[in-house]
Design a protein around this motif. Sequence first.
Motif, mmCIF file in Angstrom:
data_model
loop_
_atom_site.group_PDB
_atom_site.id
_atom_site.type_symbol
_atom_site.label_atom_id
_atom_site.label_comp_id
_atom_site.label_asym_id
_atom_site.label_seq_id
_atom_site.Cartn_x
_atom_site.Cartn_y
_atom_site.Cartn_z
ATOM 1 N N GLY A 139 0.810 -1.201 0.000
ATOM 2 C CA GLY A 139 0.000 0.000 0.000
ATOM 3 C C GLY A 139 0.842 1.248 0.000
ATOM 4 N N ALA A 140 0.214 2.381 0.339
ATOM 5 C CA ALA A 140 0.881 3.678 0.307
ATOM 6 C C ALA A 140 0.527 4.478 1.552
ATOM 7 C CB ALA A 140 0.475 4.458 -0.936
ATOM 8 N N VAL A 141 1.535 5.169 2.099
ATOM 9 C CA VAL A 141 1.326 6.101 3.191
ATOM 10 C C VAL A 141 1.015 7.468 2.601
ATOM 11 C CG1 VAL A 141 2.378 7.263 5.163
ATOM 12 C CG2 VAL A 141 2.874 4.859 4.736
ATOM 13 N N ASN A 142 -0.034 8.106 3.069
ATOM 14 C CA ASN A 142 -0.424 9.429 2.598
ATOM 15 C C ASN A 142 -0.169 10.465 3.687
ATOM 16 O OD1 ASN A 142 -1.675 8.164 0.228
ATOM 17 N ND2 ASN A 142 -3.190 7.460 1.711
ATOM 18 N N ALA A 143 0.332 11.625 3.306
ATOM 19 C CA ALA A 143 0.672 12.667 4.272
ATOM 20 C C ALA A 143 -0.020 13.971 3.939
ATOM 21 C CB ALA A 143 2.182 12.874 4.310
ATOM 22 N N LEU A 144 -0.352 14.740 4.981
ATOM 23 C CA LEU A 144 -0.968 16.055 4.824
ATOM 24 C C LEU A 144 -0.285 17.005 5.795
ATOM 25 C CD1 LEU A 144 -3.253 17.860 3.657
ATOM 26 C CD2 LEU A 144 -4.640 17.149 5.617
ATOM 27 N N GLU A 145 0.316 18.073 5.246
ATOM 28 C CA GLU A 145 0.985 19.081 6.054
ATOM 29 C C GLU A 145 0.264 20.408 5.919
ATOM 30 O OE1 GLU A 145 4.975 19.184 4.678
ATOM 31 O OE2 GLU A 145 5.515 17.221 5.507
ATOM 32 N N ASN A 146 0.627 21.355 6.795
ATOM 33 C CA ASN A 146 0.027 22.689 6.721
ATOM 34 C C ASN A 146 0.291 23.301 5.348
ATOM 35 O OD1 ASN A 146 -0.951 22.664 9.350
ATOM 36 N ND2 ASN A 146 0.969 23.421 10.202
ATOM 37 N N GLY A 147 -0.747 23.799 4.710
ATOM 38 C CA GLY A 147 -0.607 24.394 3.400
ATOM 39 C C GLY A 147 -0.927 23.460 2.253
ATOM 40 N N ASP A 148 -0.967 22.153 2.512
ATOM 41 C CA ASP A 148 -1.302 21.199 1.463
ATOM 42 C C ASP A 148 -2.809 21.243 1.176
ATOM 43 O OD1 ASP A 148 1.306 20.436 1.352
ATOM 44 O OD2 ASP A 148 1.037 18.575 2.483
ATOM 45 N N GLU A 149 -3.159 21.006 -0.079
ATOM 46 C CA GLU A 149 -4.565 21.001 -0.460
ATOM 47 C C GLU A 149 -5.224 19.645 -0.220
ATOM 48 O OE1 GLU A 149 -4.916 22.296 -4.465
ATOM 49 O OE2 GLU A 149 -4.231 24.336 -4.054
ATOM 50 N N GLY A 150 -4.442 18.601 -0.101
ATOM 51 C CA GLY A 150 -4.998 17.272 0.118
ATOM 52 C C GLY A 150 -3.891 16.270 0.393
ATOM 53 N N PHE A 151 -4.290 15.066 0.752
ATOM 54 C CA PHE A 151 -3.313 14.013 1.030
ATOM 55 C C PHE A 151 -2.590 13.611 -0.245
ATOM 56 C CE2 PHE A 151 -5.793 13.587 4.862
ATOM 57 C CZ PHE A 151 -4.868 13.156 5.802
ATOM 58 N N GLU A 152 -1.303 13.324 -0.120
ATOM 59 C CA GLU A 152 -0.507 12.834 -1.234
ATOM 60 C C GLU A 152 0.237 11.574 -0.802
ATOM 61 O OE1 GLU A 152 2.104 15.854 -2.585
ATOM 62 O OE2 GLU A 152 0.502 17.235 -3.209
#
Length: 211
Positions: A139-152
């Motif tokens: 599978g894949a780990v998705n990350a979301l940081e401040n300023g991001d528009e969505g999980f990547e």
Amino acid sequence: MLNGTKKRSRFTAKFAFALALVLSLSGTSFAELAGMGDSNAPTEEKSERGIKALIGIGGGNSMITDDGTIFMALRIGLDFGKLLSAGMWYVTTISDVRNYNVPQKQLVNYNSFGAFVELFPLRFNEQMSVSVPIRVGGGAVNALENGDEGFESEDYFFVADMAVHFNYRITRMLEVSIGGGYRMFAGIEENNLENMDFCTPFGELRFTIRE
């Protein structure tokens, strides 16, 4: 952050819909079981041998990066007699996990899929059994940081888990299971995360419709 909240809401809605579907099907299977009392004995002694289909939904809690998270699991496969089941599975986290290993606030989750086998070493009667499900996949780990528009997708991994479940057949078709196990990851190395941040024990409640 708003997109993360929306994503959690979508996953929660999907989980609730799937659970409602299982419960509605259980009502149908209960009606079928109630009608079995009026049938002839040969029908009740119908052979359990052969290959039959199954579909299931489950969920539970696990610890990732020292933060609790709720996951949802879907299964579809085949029963090969009374001793073995096999098929495909999909697991995703419903609640996002806070990654405390980075200076700025970051949320992570993961999606994975693969194949499973489930062994049934103990059967007490037609209603109760103990099983050992084993899953492998990736599978894949998705990350979301401040300023991001969505999980990547930030990282990819291999995953395997093993559990022990106690199963009870509520009706002829509906089975409920409760158990727990350990989930292992390999290949995670981005965003100051490593495999041991994701390797975790878990508990799970499942509902399975069996043909």
